[in-house]
Design a protein around this motif. Structure first.
Motif, PDB file in Angstrom:
ATOM      1  N   PRO A 100      25.935  28.058  46.125  1.00  0.00           N
ATOM      2  CA  PRO A 100      26.124  29.493  46.321  1.00  0.00           C
ATOM      3  C   PRO A 100      27.596  29.832  46.522  1.00  0.00           C
ATOM      4  N   LEU A 101      28.031  30.935  45.935  1.00  0.00           N
ATOM      5  CA  LEU A 101      29.391  31.434  46.091  1.00  0.00           C
ATOM      6  C   LEU A 101      29.308  32.922  46.402  1.00  0.00           C
ATOM      7  N   GLY A 102      29.976  33.361  47.452  1.00  0.00           N
ATOM      8  CA  GLY A 102      29.870  34.762  47.818  1.00  0.00           C
ATOM      9  C   GLY A 102      28.443  35.099  48.204  1.00  0.00           C
ATOM     10  N   SER A 103      28.089  36.364  48.072  1.00  0.00           N
ATOM     11  CA  SER A 103      26.759  36.803  48.494  1.00  0.00           C
ATOM     12  C   SER A 103      25.746  36.801  47.361  1.00  0.00           C
ATOM     13  N   GLU A 104      26.194  36.779  46.089  1.00  0.00           N
ATOM     14  CA  GLU A 104      25.256  36.910  44.975  1.00  0.00           C
ATOM     15  C   GLU A 104      25.479  35.909  43.849  1.00  0.00           C
ATOM     16  N   VAL A 117      40.156  40.518  36.545  1.00  0.00           N
ATOM     17  CA  VAL A 117      39.970  39.756  37.777  1.00  0.00           C
ATOM     18  C   VAL A 117      39.195  40.608  38.771  1.00  0.00           C
ATOM     19  N   GLY A 118      38.166  40.025  39.375  1.00  0.00           N
ATOM     20  CA  GLY A 118      37.361  40.729  40.365  1.00  0.00           C
ATOM     21  C   GLY A 118      37.102  39.876  41.582  1.00  0.00           C
ATOM     22  N   GLN A 119      36.266  40.402  42.480  1.00  0.00           N
ATOM     23  CA  GLN A 119      35.942  39.725  43.732  1.00  0.00           C
ATOM     24  C   GLN A 119      34.620  38.982  43.630  1.00  0.00           C
ATOM     25  N   LEU A 120      34.547  37.840  44.293  1.00  0.00           N
ATOM     26  CA  LEU A 120      33.271  37.132  44.383  1.00  0.00           C
ATOM     27  C   LEU A 120      32.275  37.898  45.252  1.00  0.00           C
ATOM     28  N   ASP A 121      32.758  38.698  46.169  1.00  0.00           N
ATOM     29  CA  ASP A 121      31.878  39.506  47.017  1.00  0.00           C
ATOM     30  C   ASP A 121      32.356  40.951  46.958  1.00  0.00           C
ATOM     31  N   PRO A 122      31.959  41.689  45.912  1.00  0.00           N
ATOM     32  CA  PRO A 122      32.488  43.042  45.730  1.00  0.00           C
ATOM     33  C   PRO A 122      32.062  44.024  46.802  1.00  0.00           C
ATOM     34  N   SER A 123      30.997  43.717  47.550  1.00  0.00           N
ATOM     35  CA  SER A 123      30.529  44.632  48.590  1.00  0.00           C
ATOM     36  C   SER A 123      31.196  44.387  49.938  1.00  0.00           C
ATOM     37  N   SER A 124      32.072  43.392  50.006  1.00  0.00           N
ATOM     38  CA  SER A 124      32.717  43.055  51.280  1.00  0.00           C
ATOM     39  C   SER A 124      33.625  44.189  51.745  1.00  0.00           C
TER      40      SER A 124
END
Length: 360
Positions: A40-44, A107-114
């Protein structure tokens, strides 16, 4: 003799995204992808080993995979504690991908909802520095990409940096991690459903050109009118059907015809036809697709159906799959062929399915 094409770095794994709303089913979904191991990486996100895109698509859980990416480069680290992370990462990307015919670098975030803004800023700064090193890659708008051309996607988070080259269509989204986030807090917003259809229409560009302004939509279950409002803002005409009233702000809206009627018995005027159907009905998905099927003779050939498949009553992967396959099969029997599926930002235990009418 022509020069050989630049070689892609080897794939070390596959990154997939399964939305948190399916948390109780995620372990089963990941297990059905054919992967020999997963992290698992990040939340999703989940980093899979021993599988590939063909295996994922060939599995019975492809509709759960919101977005995916081959991992051609990874740097497991804590970026916040790594000296000169941006410069080192950008230089490594140039060494590995600098000779490839890329249309974009995103480039984006592994946890975009953080709520932590650090990685959002880091992603933006990393993209900016990387673009400086790639002389043949411009900073184009995300949705101006060619859906079939290669893009370098990167995701960064506390677990490190993960990058891969893939077309937006194969990744199932123009943006790193999926489709576009659209705020539901804009002035005049009637409901969050407006953001759902806006995101769905952005996603649709992966597969076909947008419908022309003035196209006629039939919306089933329109109240209170969030989706109706969004379609009208885009210059479409809308026939909205619901037993409940629309928001008063839509009174006398140009391009809107409102029929206060039961969707189950609504009948369009004789000879009326539509360019697209929209259904975000609550209740049984089988009933909802039944209404679409009953009215399908009023959809023009090549016409579009945007359909929300509600799965809240299906509590296992098997139950979701059976519902998904049943709806798809019933639609296909009347010439409505599903060509895409996704999970949108504002979707809950549901998928958004896209059909095209192939029969005259």
């Amino acid at each position: 003799m022509s020069a050989p094409s630049p070689a892609f770095p080897p794939v070390s794994g596959w990154l997939i995204r399964v939305s948190e709303v399916f948390g109780d089913l995620t372990a089963d979904v990941v297990g059905r992808t054919g992967a020999t191991s997963s992290t698992p990486l990040g939340s999703e996100y989940h980093l899979l080993k021993g599988t590939d895109l063909a295996a994922i698509r060939g599995s019975d859980v492809g509709h759960f995979i919101r977005w995916n990416m081959p991992v051609h480069h990874s740097w497991p680290c804590n970026p916040q504690k790594t000296d000169s992370f941006i410069e080192k990462a950008a230089q490594a990307l140039f060494r590995k991908f600098g000779q490839l015919p890329l249309q974009a670098i995103l480039v984006g975030q592994l946890d975009p909802s953080s709520p932590n803004k650090y990685y959002k800023t880091l992603a933006s700064n990393l993209r900016g520095r990387t673009l400086q090193l790639f002389p043949n890659v411009g900073k184009i708008e995300v949705e101006d990409q060619d859906p079939a051309a290669p893009t370098l996607f990167c995701l960064v988070g506390p677990e490190g940096l993960f990058c891969g080259v893939q077309s937006p269509r194969d990744a199932n989204g123009f943006h790193p991690g999926g489709t576009r986030y659209i705020s539901q807090n804009a002035p005049g917003t009637i409901s969050r459903a407006g953001a759902k259809i806006a995101e769905a229409l952005h996603y649709l560009r992966l597969h076909r050109p947008p419908l022309a302004a003035g196209s006629h939509w039939l919306e089933l279950g329109a109240s209170p009118g969030g989706m109706t409002s969004e379609l009208l803002k885009r210059g479409h005409r809308v026939t909205a059907v619901d037993r409940a009233p629309l928001d008063p702000r839509l009174d006398k809206a140009s391009g809107l015809t409102f029929s206060r009627a039961d969707v189950a018995t609504f009948q369009p005027p004789t000879g009326e036809s539509y360019d697209a159907f929209l259904s975000d009905l609550n209740g049984s998905a089988r009933d909802s697709i039944g209404y679409i099927i009953r009215l399908s003779s009023h959809l023009r050939k090549g016409g579009l159906v945007v359909f929300t498949l509600k799965t809240s009553d299906a509590t296992t992967v098997e139950a979701v799959n059976e519902l998904y396959q049943s709806v798809t099969a019933h639609a296909k029997a009347v010439g409505l062929n599903r060509f895409a599926t996704t999970h949108l930002t504002y979707n809950r235990q549901e998928f958004t399915l896209f059909f095209e009418r192939t029969k005259a």
